[in-house]
Design an enzyme around this catalytic site. Structure first.
Site, PDB file in Angstrom:
ATOM      1  N   LEU B  44       0.821  -1.206   0.000  1.00 48.74           N
ATOM      2  CA  LEU B  44       0.000   0.000   0.000  1.00 48.74           C
ATOM      3  C   LEU B  44       0.860   1.263   0.000  1.00 48.74           C
ATOM      4  CD1 LEU B  44      -2.915  -0.929   2.403  1.00 48.74           C
ATOM      5  CD2 LEU B  44      -2.903  -0.870  -0.086  1.00 48.74           C
ATOM      6  N   GLY B  46       4.187   1.613  -0.694  1.00 49.66           N
ATOM      7  CA  GLY B  46       5.102   1.702  -1.826  1.00 49.66           C
ATOM      8  C   GLY B  46       4.385   2.017  -3.128  1.00 49.66           C
ATOM      9  N   ARG B 338      -5.803  -5.838  20.437  1.00 47.70           N
ATOM     10  CA  ARG B 338      -5.178  -7.120  20.120  1.00 47.70           C
ATOM     11  C   ARG B 338      -4.230  -7.617  21.205  1.00 47.70           C
ATOM     12  NH1 ARG B 338      -4.062  -5.899  13.713  1.00 47.70           N
ATOM     13  NH2 ARG B 338      -6.206  -6.281  13.113  1.00 47.70           N
ATOM     14  N   HIS B 409       2.117 -10.951  13.975  1.00 46.40           N
ATOM     15  CA  HIS B 409       1.311 -10.446  12.883  1.00 46.40           C
ATOM     16  C   HIS B 409       1.844  -9.150  12.289  1.00 46.40           C
ATOM     17  CE1 HIS B 409      -2.156  -9.382  10.603  1.00 46.40           C
ATOM     18  NE2 HIS B 409      -2.421  -8.316  11.326  1.00 46.40           N
TER      19      HIS B 409
END
Lengths: 223, 650, 247
Positions: B44, B46, B338, B409
């Site tokens: 996204l 780059g 998270r 993650h």
């Protein structure tokens, strides 16, 4: 690279589909006339055949029809050759996807139909054109006795078998061809497509069976 | 010692970004053609940066490891992208998104950057819709939102379970447009081996063509690294197989400071590990926590029976289930951030209540949601995720609860950048996950996509231009400069050295060993003793690697083992820096949980007095301790508090 | 599980290539196909042989990088999955598994099972996007889009560009891939402005690159890991003829 094509693949497919549908309408007309041969009096068949062979309007359509055949065949060949060229190295194992089996063999069924067509034209069409056929007098006019020729041919066992095989193959060709034409023309729709697919099956069976019933009836019947 | 000038513009928080734009330097259109920019990575950040710079007229060279720019790992993000649109009229605002992000990051991110992120979040949604990204819509034709962890509002836009894919395809489309127009030159299947610094400025990169094996030099006036995170240091993670930290690591070794390497996010909803041969972990979108309820058995003997396969989850009656997130965090329930959800799962499993044959899993149950909404609604929302789960685990989640367990993650840490996303090397920028800037010690769900696109579309195109304004008289950089010779020679030497060892163990052997050390000691819960042990073990593993690794093949042609070996060689150094950083940070914050620093209830205990700073590590040489630089964090618009997800007062 | 693998090996694009036979044992039915390939490569490395080169990346079935034509089907015997999400439980113990690269003229083999699919990128580059620059766009909610249309656009947009449609097609046609992109934008108001040029340019590029023609066999739809429908092809045909007729 750089092989800009004279016509796009989609246009060629459009022409194929359009011609295919046109040829199917012709098959229905042909079948209708063929059934006349089964009538007790063959006059109707001979008159119809004569009409088809001599009427000026029909003569124009004849040219269109031949044109349609030729374009359907030539475009089919071009597309097929391009398709073969698109995969120069084949797979060792291929074709295990779940698809319509008929669609994979269109060029093969087409080749058989083409051979049949050549024999068929030689046996009936060109014979009639070149006048190698006996004549009957109907209403004071001498016309070809096509009925006698047909009835004689369909008493030959090998000929009947060949004829039946050819039309079974044509059925396969149409089973895919009819509904496929709609897709090529861009006419695929959630509501109508299932109907068209059923119709495709029905048309292919009706046409193939229709053409096949006639020689069987003649071979076994009392004509 | 590097000076960490964060270059935060003057003015009120809400006006800083517009102040920057108003006063920044620009490059006129005719001069843009004379300036080259290298963008490494096509995710996204780059792809968006390369496309935007190309649109402006710069000559852009864009690099990716995969066979196509469309495959960058941004595609794997499932759940969504946040924005402060407040379309649902539920009280959202730029300030609230900013606040939630700072709080979610446990007060370890830079206030000005995060505020800008919240400001441009709305532009991203507008941009993506204009590009044809098929976001989910209401029957009235307007965009719809869902809720995500760590927020009390619904601000997440999504495209079925494929949000990352669809956003990336939007950016890839923009990139393709610029490739077609000739403004961007695309280099596929290239691995960046080194950064070239000329007279103190980043001026190029050395790459290896992974098909031909050719080593290449590429030069430019500025270099942007958008190379993602380093989660694969753990071997098993939700990152793609080719995701690696090597580009950022080369930048570090050339002088760019590396910030907060120990801030790593463990995602609570991954499919549990099932065997030694496993190559990667699969994420189940956090959006599942909207409707799924997380539980383990209340009785230890039930858990043990499940582990032995004597009981099925559906055999456990309602009253014997412990919905531990709802129990511990009534306000946020299953939608806590998270890090909190991950630790809570670990706590239950460590206490012996885990399920699955390993005891390292908890249930995510949709029975209640299916009963409330019907199977059709659940299928429409999560159908592809459920299908994916069934393909992998061979169980039907409509009938039996899913099993999930936390996994690595995302990495919040990364190259230190200032407000302009420039690293400590002038002319070297870092965007997206590769930088450290916006997420502090923990990232909220659906914010990675937001940050990647914010950096790529709306920040980098401005700030890079600000840097390039005084470069217009610099001619195209030649690749025969001694700096390029040296960098290429260094890269080749490293590759040849790896090939010449011809040891007895595969690259994966070392990667797995490193992964075990990292997961056990630098994972969800850390302590001093474990971290010291980890540093020692990593050092000896690294030594062994350079003596005993077996890298077959040669320099030319495809050599996957060689690619892996260069990455693992870097991970063996990066892993150590992560442990050093974790050891030095004597507090618990966000994803960094030090067992010594917790409340009596087992919650993270920050130490704002001593650790309210960004730790930016500076490379000092191969066998020297890295140097710690501190960028103090100041919060002007926000009151620093203990994170509280128990009740709604925030 | 024990398996016999017949794998296509080819040094480089110019080399001739051949099938090699490998035996592999003790494969867990729970492992993925690519994890099986990893084990094979580990075995080959230990034997001092060249490991098999194949493309892969995310291993979550979404990046579209993995390929492999397994026992006559792209992405193997399971439906609606990519090779990386194919699990060994779909095979029988003792089975012989034949693994080939995608085969099509526009997809030359680079090494072993790796092919060059940049032809798909080239098709996108001539128009598979909406030409808006960054910034200056209207508010996201300015143009309502009927949910049904948006959902259909999403169905088409789900394509991951893996090329299985080309690999499956007996004609190596890229119609499903191209039509998915054409359809996505044809269904959205934002895409309508350039719709005519888009479809013409993309079809011309597809033809130029040497992909085959569609014979409506629909193997593409049967093998697409994202279950893209051939109704998109019909929509592209409509778009194309409409664009031709209206100039």
């Amino acid at each position: 690279m750089g092989n800009k094509r004279f016509q796009s693949s989609l246009t060629k497919k459009f022409v194929m589909a359009f011609m295919g549908l046109f040829l199917i309408t012709f098959l229905f007309v042909h079948l209708g006339i063929n059934f006349l041969v089964l009538l007790p009096d063959t006059t109707a068949f001979n008159v119809a055949a004569h009409f088809m062979g001599t009427n000026p309007v029909i003569k124009v359509f004849e040219v269109i029809l031949f044109g349609g055949f030729i374009i359907h065949i030539i475009y089919g060949l071009i597309l097929q050759i391009q398709n073969w060229m698109a995969r120069p190295n084949r797979y060792k194992i291929e074709g295990w996807s779940h698809t319509s089996p008929f669609s994979k063999f269109m060029i093969h069924t087409a080749a058989i139909i083409f051979i049949f067509l050549a024999i068929h034209l030689a046996d009936f069409y060109f014979k009639a054109k070149l006048g190698h056929i006996g004549e009957v007098n109907i209403d004071g006019e001498n016309i070809h006795d096509m009925a006698a020729l047909v009835l004689a041919k369909f008493k030959i066992f090998g000929f009947v078998i060949g004829y039946i095989v050819a039309f079974v193959i044509l059925g396969f060709h149409l089973h895919h061809g009819f509904q496929s034409a709609f897709q090529s023309l861009g006419l695929n729709n959630r509501t109508y497509t299932p109907f068209i697919k059923s119709l495709s099956t029905i048309i292919s069976i009706v046409l193939a069976l229709g053409f096949i019933v006639i020689p069987i009836a003649i071979y076994f019947g009392n004509f | 010692m590097a000076t960490l000038d964060s270059k935060i513009p003057e003015g009120q928080l809400a006006e800083k970004w517009s102040n920057f734009i108003a006063h920044q330097n620009l490059v006129n259109p005719a001069n843009k053609r004379k300036i080259e920019v290298i963008v490494v990575g096509t995710g996204l950040a780059g792809a968006a940066a390369a496309a935007s710079l190309g649109e402006m007229g710069f000559k852009v060279k864009n690099f990716c490891i995969q066979d196509s720019p469309r495959r960058a790992h941004s595609i794997a993000a499932q759940g969504g992208i946040n924005a402060a649109k407040n379309y649902p009229n539920d009280g959202d605002s730029i300030y609230r998104l900013f606040y939630d992000t700072i709080k979610g990051g446990d007060y370890r991110s830079r206030e000005a950057n995060v505020y800008r992120l919240a400001q441009v979040s709305n532009n991203i949604i507008d941009q993506c819709v204009a590009q044809g990204v098929p976001f989910a819509r209401e029957y009235g034709g307007l965009l719809t939102n869902r809720s995500f962890g760590g927020a009390l509002v619904s601000r997440t836009f999504y495209a079925r379970g494929q949000t990352g894919q669809q956003l990336l395809l939007g950016a890839y489309g923009a990139l393709s447009k610029e490739i077609h127009r000739g403004h961007v030159k695309m280099y596929n299947r290239r691995e960046m081996l080194d950064l070239v610094v000329v007279d103190g400025r980043a001026r190029g990169i050395i790459t290896r063509n992974t098909i031909t094996g050719e080593i290449e030099r590429h030069s430019a006036h500025a270099v942007i690294l958008a190379t993602g995170g380093y989660g694969n240091v753990f071997f098993l993670s939700t990152n793609a197989m080719n995701s690696n930290g090597s580009a950022a690591w080369q930048a570090y070794k050339k002088g760019a400071a590396f910030a907060n390497p120990c801030f790593v996010q463990i995602h609570p909803t991954c499919i549990p590990v099932h065997g030694d041969f496993q190559s990667k972990l699969t994420l189940m979108s956090e959006s599942l926590r909207n409707d799924g309820r997380i539980w383990v058995p209340k009785k230890k003997e039930d858990a043990q029976k499940i582990q032995r396969g004597e009981l099925k989850p559906t055999d456990i009656p309602e009253e014997d289930r412990d919905y531990y997130l709802e129990r511990r965090y009534p306000a946020f329930g299953n939608l806590v951030p998270r890090d909190v959800a991950s630790r809570a799962a670990k706590e239950r499993c460590d206490a012996g209540y885990g399920v699955g044959n390993t005891g390292l899993a908890v249930y995510l149950d949709f029975k209640e949601a299916i009963g409330r909404l019907g199977r059709d609604v659940i299928e429409a929302r999560y159908g592809n995720l459920f299908q994916m789960y069934e393909k992998i685990v061979d169980e039907n989640p409509y009938e039996t609860p899913m099993m999930i367990y936390p996994a690595i993650h995302y990495t919040m840490g990364g190259l230190w950048v200032d407000y302009e996303l420039q690293t400590t090397i002038p002319g070297l920028f870092a965007a997206g996950e590769a930088n450290f800037s916006d997420h502090g010690a923990n990232r909220l769900g659906a914010s990675a996509l937001m940050q990647g696109l914010a950096d790529g579309y709306f920040v980098i195109p401005y700030t890079v231009q600000n840097y390039l304004a005084d470069q217009i008289t610099v001619p195209f950089i030649k690749t025969d400069l001694p700096e390029f010779d040296e960098a290429e020679k260094g890269a080749k030497n490293k590759l040849n050295k790896l090939l010449s060892i011809k040891g007895s163990k595969t690259v994966d052997h070392f990667h797995k060993a490193l992964g075990h050390i990292m997961w056990d000691n630098v994972g969800m819960a850390r302590n001093k003793e474990g971290l010291e042990k980890a540093i020692k073990e990593i050092r000896s593993l690294r030594e062994e690697f350079w003596k005993d690794v077996d890298v077959p093949g040669g320099l030319t042609g495809v050599n996957v083992e060689l690619e892996k070996a260069t990455r693992v060689a870097d991970f063996l150094e990066l892993g150590e820096l992560m442990a050093i950083d974790a050891l030095h940070r004597e507090e618990s914050s966000g994803g960094h949980f030090r067992e010594e620093y917790q409340t009596p209830e087992g919650e993270a205990l920050r130490n704002d007095k001593d650790f309210m700073y960004v730790a930016a590590w500076e490379y000092q040489g191969d066998d020297k301790e890295p140097l710690l630089n501190k960028e103090p964090l100041h919060y002007e618009e926000i009151e620093v508090k203990t994170r509280n997800y128990k009740d709604a007062k925030s | 599980m024990n398996l016999t693998l017949k794998i296509w090996r080819q040094e480089n694009p110019e080399a001739k290539g051949r099938f090699e036979k490998y035996e592999i044992s003790e494969i867990s039915p729970d492992s993925s196909f690519l994890e099986m390939m990893d084990l094979l490569n580990e075995q080959l490395i230990k034997e001092g042989k060249d490991p098999v080169a194949y493309d892969h990346d995310c291993r979550e079935g979404i990046c579209g990088m993995c390929s492999l034509y397994i026992n006559g089907r792209p992405h193997g015997p399971d439906s609606a999955v990519t090779t990386c999400q194919l699990h060994m439980r779909k095979f029988k113990d003792g089975e012989t598994v034949t693994i080939e690269p995608w085969r099509a003229k526009p997809f030359p083999v680079l090494k072993d099972l790796i092919v060059d699919r940049s032809a798909l990128d080239e098709i996108i580059q001539v128009g598979g996007y909406i030409s808006v620059n960054t910034g200056g766009v209207p508010d996201a909610n300015d143009i309502p889009i009927a949910k049904e249309k948006a959902d259909l656009a999403m169905d088409a947009a789900a394509c991951i560009g893996c090329g299985a449609c080309v690999a499956a097609c007996k004609n190596a046609s890229a119609m499903l891939f191209v039509s998915a992109k054409v359809s996505q934008f044809a269904l959205l108001p934002q895409g309508k402005t350039e719709a005519k040029d888009r479809v013409k340019a993309m079809v011309a590029k597809m033809d130029e690159l040497g992909f085959g023609n569609c014979t409506n066999t629909y193997a593409c739809e049967a093998e697409c890991p994202k279950e893209i429908k051939v109704t998109n092809i019909a929509r592209m045909n409509r778009q194309f003829f409409g664009a031709k007729v209206s100039g």
